[in-house]
Design a protein around this motif. Structure first.
Motif, PDB file in Angstrom:
ATOM      1  N   VAL A  77     -43.412 -11.684  12.017  1.00  0.00           N
ATOM      2  CA  VAL A  77     -44.500 -11.184  12.857  1.00  0.00           C
ATOM      3  C   VAL A  77     -43.998 -10.376  14.045  1.00  0.00           C
ATOM      4  O   VAL A  77     -44.787  -9.671  14.689  1.00  0.00           O
ATOM      5  CB  VAL A  77     -45.382 -12.339  13.369  1.00  0.00           C
ATOM      6  CG1 VAL A  77     -46.000 -13.089  12.203  1.00  0.00           C
ATOM      7  CG2 VAL A  77     -44.595 -13.285  14.276  1.00  0.00           C
ATOM      8  N   ILE A 111     -46.021 -14.305   8.388  1.00  0.00           N
ATOM      9  CA  ILE A 111     -47.287 -14.366   7.669  1.00  0.00           C
ATOM     10  C   ILE A 111     -47.030 -14.013   6.211  1.00  0.00           C
ATOM     11  O   ILE A 111     -45.963 -13.480   5.851  1.00  0.00           O
ATOM     12  CB  ILE A 111     -48.343 -13.391   8.247  1.00  0.00           C
ATOM     13  CG1 ILE A 111     -47.885 -11.921   8.074  1.00  0.00           C
ATOM     14  CG2 ILE A 111     -48.649 -13.702   9.685  1.00  0.00           C
ATOM     15  CD1 ILE A 111     -49.002 -10.915   8.288  1.00  0.00           C
ATOM     16  N   HIS A 149     -55.167 -13.901   7.300  1.00  0.00           N
ATOM     17  CA  HIS A 149     -53.813 -14.074   6.790  1.00  0.00           C
ATOM     18  C   HIS A 149     -53.335 -15.509   6.967  1.00  0.00           C
ATOM     19  O   HIS A 149     -53.720 -16.185   7.921  1.00  0.00           O
ATOM     20  CB  HIS A 149     -52.842 -13.135   7.511  1.00  0.00           C
ATOM     21  CG  HIS A 149     -53.107 -11.686   7.282  1.00  0.00           C
ATOM     22  ND1 HIS A 149     -54.134 -11.013   7.913  1.00  0.00           N
ATOM     23  CD2 HIS A 149     -52.486 -10.778   6.481  1.00  0.00           C
ATOM     24  CE1 HIS A 149     -54.141  -9.745   7.505  1.00  0.00           C
ATOM     25  NE2 HIS A 149     -53.147  -9.584   6.645  1.00  0.00           N
ATOM     26  N   ARG A 167     -47.160 -15.941  18.630  1.00  0.00           N
ATOM     27  CA  ARG A 167     -46.369 -17.116  18.987  1.00  0.00           C
ATOM     28  C   ARG A 167     -46.551 -17.489  20.448  1.00  0.00           C
ATOM     29  O   ARG A 167     -46.298 -18.631  20.826  1.00  0.00           O
ATOM     30  CB  ARG A 167     -44.894 -16.867  18.677  1.00  0.00           C
ATOM     31  CG  ARG A 167     -44.604 -16.785  17.183  1.00  0.00           C
ATOM     32  CD  ARG A 167     -43.185 -16.352  16.896  1.00  0.00           C
ATOM     33  NE  ARG A 167     -42.969 -14.950  17.258  1.00  0.00           N
ATOM     34  CZ  ARG A 167     -41.815 -14.312  17.081  1.00  0.00           C
ATOM     35  NH1 ARG A 167     -40.783 -14.961  16.563  1.00  0.00           N
ATOM     36  NH2 ARG A 167     -41.699 -13.039  17.428  1.00  0.00           N
ATOM     37  N   PHE A 198     -49.502  -9.405  14.656  1.00  0.00           N
ATOM     38  CA  PHE A 198     -49.531 -10.783  14.176  1.00  0.00           C
ATOM     39  C   PHE A 198     -48.586 -11.694  14.952  1.00  0.00           C
ATOM     40  O   PHE A 198     -48.487 -12.887  14.631  1.00  0.00           O
ATOM     41  CB  PHE A 198     -49.189 -10.815  12.683  1.00  0.00           C
ATOM     42  CG  PHE A 198     -50.186 -10.082  11.837  1.00  0.00           C
ATOM     43  CD1 PHE A 198     -51.286 -10.732  11.307  1.00  0.00           C
ATOM     44  CD2 PHE A 198     -50.053  -8.719  11.599  1.00  0.00           C
ATOM     45  CE1 PHE A 198     -52.221 -10.059  10.550  1.00  0.00           C
ATOM     46  CE2 PHE A 198     -50.980  -8.024  10.848  1.00  0.00           C
ATOM     47  CZ  PHE A 198     -52.077  -8.703  10.321  1.00  0.00           C
ATOM     48  N   TYR A 211     -57.951  -9.950  11.107  1.00  0.00           N
ATOM     49  CA  TYR A 211     -57.068 -11.047  10.732  1.00  0.00           C
ATOM     50  C   TYR A 211     -57.712 -11.849   9.603  1.00  0.00           C
ATOM     51  O   TYR A 211     -58.835 -12.324   9.710  1.00  0.00           O
ATOM     52  CB  TYR A 211     -56.825 -11.975  11.927  1.00  0.00           C
ATOM     53  CG  TYR A 211     -56.062 -11.347  13.075  1.00  0.00           C
ATOM     54  CD1 TYR A 211     -54.699 -11.106  12.980  1.00  0.00           C
ATOM     55  CD2 TYR A 211     -56.710 -11.004  14.264  1.00  0.00           C
ATOM     56  CE1 TYR A 211     -53.991 -10.544  14.026  1.00  0.00           C
ATOM     57  CE2 TYR A 211     -56.026 -10.444  15.325  1.00  0.00           C
ATOM     58  CZ  TYR A 211     -54.657 -10.209  15.207  1.00  0.00           C
ATOM     59  OH  TYR A 211     -53.965  -9.648  16.244  1.00  0.00           O
ATOM     60  N   PHE A 262     -50.565 -17.896   8.124  1.00  0.00           N
ATOM     61  CA  PHE A 262     -49.393 -18.001   8.981  1.00  0.00           C
ATOM     62  C   PHE A 262     -48.558 -19.183   8.476  1.00  0.00           C
ATOM     63  O   PHE A 262     -49.070 -20.302   8.341  1.00  0.00           O
ATOM     64  CB  PHE A 262     -49.796 -18.209  10.438  1.00  0.00           C
ATOM     65  CG  PHE A 262     -50.282 -16.950  11.103  1.00  0.00           C
ATOM     66  CD1 PHE A 262     -49.519 -16.323  12.080  1.00  0.00           C
ATOM     67  CD2 PHE A 262     -51.500 -16.376  10.749  1.00  0.00           C
ATOM     68  CE1 PHE A 262     -49.948 -15.150  12.691  1.00  0.00           C
ATOM     69  CE2 PHE A 262     -51.937 -15.205  11.355  1.00  0.00           C
ATOM     70  CZ  PHE A 262     -51.167 -14.589  12.326  1.00  0.00           C
ATOM     71  N   GLY A 298     -46.560 -19.908  13.846  1.00  0.00           N
ATOM     72  CA  GLY A 298     -45.864 -19.297  12.719  1.00  0.00           C
ATOM     73  C   GLY A 298     -45.163 -18.015  13.108  1.00  0.00           C
ATOM     74  O   GLY A 298     -45.753 -17.152  13.769  1.00  0.00           O
TER      75      GLY A 298
END
Length: 347
Positions: free
Chosen positions: A206, A190, A238, A214, A211, A236, A240, A187
């Motif tokens: 991100v 987020i 969250h 990738r 975050f 974390y 994605f 993702g």
């Protein structure tokens, strides 16, 4: 593999040459997952409790099927077809995972198992925890080589909202901390959250933040940075938003995790629009695991494929409304393997 490994009293054991999974009826839970490391040594990679009874006082949803609505609904209130529905809150400002005493606390009825697959079912009556409609729901767990498939289906007799997922806690080392695990998520955005962990504003890119997962990063690499979103969630926790088109199976890449010492890997693909990455922030030492250790923050992580939190109140999010005559479906595949060596596979 060790077929004599202890299991909770009501567990159904699914097995291949590369994977062994225990499932229990209470909460339709995954209670254990065993798989080999790069040297062929088997280990348990899912947090679990000593016996079936211990799960009845589990506040962390270990391995559970959560619903009727996974993740959070703001204030426990939503309106559907002009009618307001109120779900009991179990967090400040939110109903989490369907509110108190959700699907994780229900007795699901397991069907017959052929040793590779089992389906568990339950009926959620109209008005259960404030949700409208009688919901017939099923989850099927299937093992195939190193793959664990998780498939949910549900049907209703009145308009309702549905969002189901599994809440397994993973530690590919089989114990200890997970901060050295390397994680990659599919993702580029987020859903940023407010102080109640409810989505706030449009999806957040991100790039340039902790975050940006990738490409592979250690879970602990930026976990303690002072980013406002890390502070809000104590780590974390969250959603994605998954990128890219689905593959020929209708699934998107969601996550890949590598544990460097054991060489174990986990790859998650799903047909859901998001995956909740949770770094076990609320594990506080009160849960005693089956090996006698206390589960603490940083001992496990979760990857929960699901629809977006608070979607019943956010018309810009993909709809989670289910109407009579429709079938809710959710499919995910968790593939276990190794790097730097070979693990046995089913033929």
């Amino acid at each position: 593999m060790d077929p004599t490994a202890p299991r909770p009293l009501d567990a159904v054991r699914l097995r291949t040459e590369a994977l062994e999974v225990d499932v229990i009826g209470y909460g339709a839970r995954i209670s254990a997952v065993r798989t080999p490391d790069r040297e062929g040594r088997w280990g348990d990679v899912a947090l679990g409790l000593a016996d079936g009874g211990a799960y009845r006082s589990d506040p962390a949803y270990l391995g559970a099927s959560v619903g009727r609505y996974a993740n959070r609904i703001a204030r426990g209130v939503f309106t559907l077809d002009g009618v307001e529905h109120r779900i009991p809150t179990n967090e400040p400002g939110a109903a989490l995972h369907g509110g108190p005493g959700g699907f994780e606390s229900a007795e699901w009825e397991p069907g017959e198992s052929d040793g590779r697959s089992v389906t568990l079912r339950r009926t959620s009556p109209d008005g259960e925890n404030g949700f409208p409609g009688t919901l017939q729901v099923a989850v099927t767990y299937t093992v195939d080589g190193g793959d664990l498939r998780i498939e949910y289906e549900a049907a209703t007799d009145a308009p309702t909202v549905v969002n189901l997922t599994n809440h397994a806690y993973w530690n590919l080392a089989g114990g200890g901390r997970v901060e050295e695990h390397e994680v990659q998520l599919g993702g580029s955005h987020i859903l940023a959250v407010d102080e109640h962990l409810i989505p706030a504003g449009p999806p957040m890119p991100v790039g340039g933040t902790p975050f940006d997962l990738r490409s592979p990063q250690r879970i602990g690499a930026r976990l303690r940075e002072g980013h406002p979103q890390l502070r809000a969630a104590r780590g974390y926790d969250h959603t994605f938003v998954l990128d890219g088109p689905p593959d020929s199976d209708g699934l998107r890449f969601a996550a890949r995790v590598v544990e460097p010492r054991s060489g174990r890997t986990l790859v998650l693909r799903t047909d859901q629009p998001g995956v909740q990455f949770y770094s076990g922030n609320m594990l506080d030492g009160t849960l005693v695991l089956r090996d006698g250790s206390a589960a603490r923050q940083g001992d496990a992580f979760c990857l929960e494929p699901q629809a977006f939190p608070d979607a019943p109140n956010r018309p810009e999010f993909p709809s989670t409304v289910l109407r009579p005559g429709e079938v809710y479906r959710s499919r995910s595949v968790v593939r276990f393997g190794t790097v730097g060596g070979q693990s046995r596979r089913a033929s």
